[in-house]
Scaffold this motif. Sequence first.
Motif, mmCIF file in Angstrom:
data_model
loop_
_atom_site.group_PDB
_atom_site.id
_atom_site.type_symbol
_atom_site.label_atom_id
_atom_site.label_comp_id
_atom_site.label_asym_id
_atom_site.label_seq_id
_atom_site.Cartn_x
_atom_site.Cartn_y
_atom_site.Cartn_z
ATOM 1 N N ARG A 122 54.146 27.944 50.165
ATOM 2 C CA ARG A 122 52.821 28.093 49.567
ATOM 3 C C ARG A 122 52.760 29.352 48.708
ATOM 4 O O ARG A 122 52.220 29.327 47.583
ATOM 5 C CB ARG A 122 51.760 28.148 50.661
ATOM 6 N N LEU A 123 53.302 30.448 49.195
ATOM 7 C CA LEU A 123 53.279 31.705 48.443
ATOM 8 C C LEU A 123 54.088 31.603 47.155
ATOM 9 O O LEU A 123 53.645 32.073 46.099
ATOM 10 C CB LEU A 123 53.835 32.839 49.316
ATOM 11 N N VAL A 124 55.258 30.995 47.244
ATOM 12 C CA VAL A 124 56.105 30.852 46.054
ATOM 13 C C VAL A 124 55.390 30.024 44.986
ATOM 14 O O VAL A 124 55.441 30.341 43.796
ATOM 15 C CB VAL A 124 57.459 30.221 46.439
ATOM 16 N N VAL A 133 63.873 31.902 44.921
ATOM 17 C CA VAL A 133 63.136 32.883 45.725
ATOM 18 C C VAL A 133 62.732 32.266 47.054
ATOM 19 O O VAL A 133 62.831 32.896 48.115
ATOM 20 C CB VAL A 133 61.905 33.388 44.956
ATOM 21 N N ARG A 134 62.282 31.012 47.017
ATOM 22 C CA ARG A 134 61.924 30.311 48.248
ATOM 23 C C ARG A 134 63.117 30.187 49.183
ATOM 24 O O ARG A 134 63.019 30.467 50.380
ATOM 25 C CB ARG A 134 61.377 28.933 47.905
ATOM 26 N N GLU A 135 64.268 29.790 48.638
ATOM 27 C CA GLU A 135 65.459 29.604 49.468
ATOM 28 C C GLU A 135 65.896 30.930 50.087
ATOM 29 O O GLU A 135 66.206 30.995 51.281
ATOM 30 C CB GLU A 135 66.589 29.015 48.620
ATOM 31 N N GLN A 136 65.935 31.991 49.295
ATOM 32 C CA GLN A 136 66.396 33.272 49.805
ATOM 33 C C GLN A 136 65.397 33.879 50.782
ATOM 34 O O GLN A 136 65.790 34.523 51.758
ATOM 35 C CB GLN A 136 66.659 34.236 48.650
ATOM 36 N N ALA A 137 64.100 33.663 50.550
ATOM 37 C CA ALA A 137 63.090 34.170 51.478
ATOM 38 C C ALA A 137 63.203 33.480 52.832
ATOM 39 O O ALA A 137 63.069 34.125 53.886
ATOM 40 C CB ALA A 137 61.695 33.981 50.890
ATOM 41 N N CYS A 138 63.457 32.176 52.839
ATOM 42 C CA CYS A 138 63.629 31.456 54.108
ATOM 43 C C CYS A 138 64.875 31.940 54.839
ATOM 44 O O CYS A 138 64.873 32.079 56.067
ATOM 45 C CB CYS A 138 63.702 29.954 53.861
ATOM 46 N N THR A 139 65.946 32.189 54.099
ATOM 47 C CA THR A 139 67.162 32.734 54.722
ATOM 48 C C THR A 139 66.901 34.112 55.311
ATOM 49 O O THR A 139 67.374 34.434 56.414
ATOM 50 C CB THR A 139 68.289 32.805 53.678
ATOM 51 N N VAL A 163 59.016 37.152 50.966
ATOM 52 C CA VAL A 163 58.819 36.805 49.555
ATOM 53 C C VAL A 163 58.781 38.078 48.708
ATOM 54 O O VAL A 163 59.419 38.156 47.648
ATOM 55 C CB VAL A 163 57.532 35.987 49.375
ATOM 56 N N TYR A 164 58.048 39.090 49.169
ATOM 57 C CA TYR A 164 57.974 40.342 48.424
ATOM 58 C C TYR A 164 59.340 41.029 48.377
ATOM 59 O O TYR A 164 59.731 41.594 47.339
ATOM 60 C CB TYR A 164 56.942 41.262 49.066
ATOM 61 N N ALA A 165 60.086 40.967 49.485
ATOM 62 C CA ALA A 165 61.406 41.602 49.517
ATOM 63 C C ALA A 165 62.367 40.936 48.536
ATOM 64 O O ALA A 165 63.138 41.619 47.845
ATOM 65 C CB ALA A 165 61.977 41.548 50.930
ATOM 66 N N VAL A 166 62.341 39.618 48.447
ATOM 67 C CA VAL A 166 63.220 38.920 47.508
ATOM 68 C C VAL A 166 62.839 39.268 46.075
ATOM 69 O O VAL A 166 63.707 39.424 45.204
ATOM 70 C CB VAL A 166 63.162 37.400 47.744
ATOM 71 N N CYS A 167 61.542 39.406 45.805
ATOM 72 C CA CYS A 167 61.114 39.834 44.467
ATOM 73 C C CYS A 167 61.662 41.220 44.137
ATOM 74 O O CYS A 167 62.087 41.472 43.002
ATOM 75 C CB CYS A 167 59.589 39.823 44.371
ATOM 76 N N ARG A 168 61.673 42.104 45.127
ATOM 77 C CA ARG A 168 62.234 43.433 44.900
ATOM 78 C C ARG A 168 63.745 43.376 44.696
ATOM 79 O O ARG A 168 64.294 44.074 43.835
ATOM 80 C CB ARG A 168 61.902 44.346 46.088
ATOM 81 N N ILE A 169 64.420 42.534 45.484
ATOM 82 C CA ILE A 169 65.879 42.430 45.379
ATOM 83 C C ILE A 169 66.284 41.845 44.036
ATOM 84 O O ILE A 169 67.239 42.295 43.397
ATOM 85 C CB ILE A 169 66.432 41.581 46.538
ATOM 86 N N ARG A 170 65.539 40.838 43.585
ATOM 87 C CA ARG A 170 65.882 40.130 42.344
ATOM 88 C C ARG A 170 65.232 40.746 41.106
ATOM 89 O O ARG A 170 65.341 40.197 40.014
ATOM 90 C CB ARG A 170 65.423 38.675 42.463
ATOM 91 N N ASP A 171 64.543 41.866 41.261
ATOM 92 C CA ASP A 171 63.871 42.537 40.141
ATOM 93 C C ASP A 171 62.867 41.622 39.457
ATOM 94 O O ASP A 171 62.793 41.549 38.219
ATOM 95 C CB ASP A 171 64.888 43.048 39.113
ATOM 96 N N ILE A 172 62.089 40.899 40.261
ATOM 97 C CA ILE A 172 61.033 40.043 39.740
ATOM 98 C C ILE A 172 59.727 40.824 39.802
ATOM 99 O O ILE A 172 59.372 41.393 40.839
ATOM 100 C CB ILE A 172 60.924 38.744 40.555
ATOM 101 N N SER A 173 59.017 40.837 38.707
ATOM 102 C CA SER A 173 57.840 41.700 38.584
ATOM 103 C C SER A 173 56.635 41.082 39.309
ATOM 104 O O SER A 173 55.806 40.413 38.699
ATOM 105 C CB SER A 173 57.508 41.927 37.104
#
Length: 302
Positions: A122-124, A133-139, A163-173
């Motif tokens: 839902r967040l993604v 991002v969804r796949e990596q957040a679930c992992t 979800v926020y952590a994956v955005c930080r890891i992937r440099d997503i704004s």
Amino acid sequence: MSKAHAPVEACPECHGQLRTSGEETVCTECGLVVAEDQLDRGPEWRTFEGDGDSNRKRTGAPLTRSRHDRGLTTEIGYGKRSNRLTGRKRRRVARMRRQHNRARIPTKSDRNKVYAFTEIRRLVGALSLPDYVREQACTLFESAQNEDLLCGRSIEGFATATVYAVCRIRDISRSLEEVDDAARADREELKCAYDALNRDLGLPTGPIDPGEYLARFATRLDLPHPVERRARELVEAAHDLDLVAGKNPVGVAAACLYTAARERNHPLTQREAADAADVTPVTLRSTYTTLRDSGRTTVGPE
């Protein structure tokens, strides 16, 4: 290509000409069967009753980390044959279906995964993030669960934090405020879960470049392309002046857009730029003042 998989061009016995017929490659001189291919290279189609021609396939959905069972599941459906059942058989199939659904999620750990993965999906979708991002957040949530980080903490908070952590890891704004606005967890649950992830799992996170926010903020403010381009130059100047370290990158991006708009005589107030970035005008003004006093911009005192 290795020798073991290289195509045979001549018969290894008599060096005669080869002919491929069906699944076999045969020598036309001595009749030696040189190779045999058992693979069926035709379409993998099979039409199930009631599906019609639009769903002719025998393969299921691809594996995904966003399901607690990776997508390997079986369902007792509601097809035409099920509708023809009456009386005792219908009740027995209903009981089988109910017991099967219970068996799919046998433990509390699996139930927590189902709930958390649903929240992550839902967040993604709400934040318009890509599927990876969804796949990596679930992992990442599975890793946190395996490390017993969820004990006494909110599942919604951890789902949002991944979800926020994956955005930080992937440099997503995506700023913390944007993720928090779309989340069902409150700010304290989100920060507590993110701190636990960062501390115990050692996330490879770093500061987000303010330039990642410029395109979205410029669109919100309806700024022309020359202003956005000049703002990117000011972000580079802010890096050179060491204005980015220790500061909110969202505020730095808003300040660069405001400074560029003033240089190009585009009507934009500090309040409008700050509202687009969801920061206070004070946060914007500190970076703007430093840029103005450094001589990297042509704007004068207000």
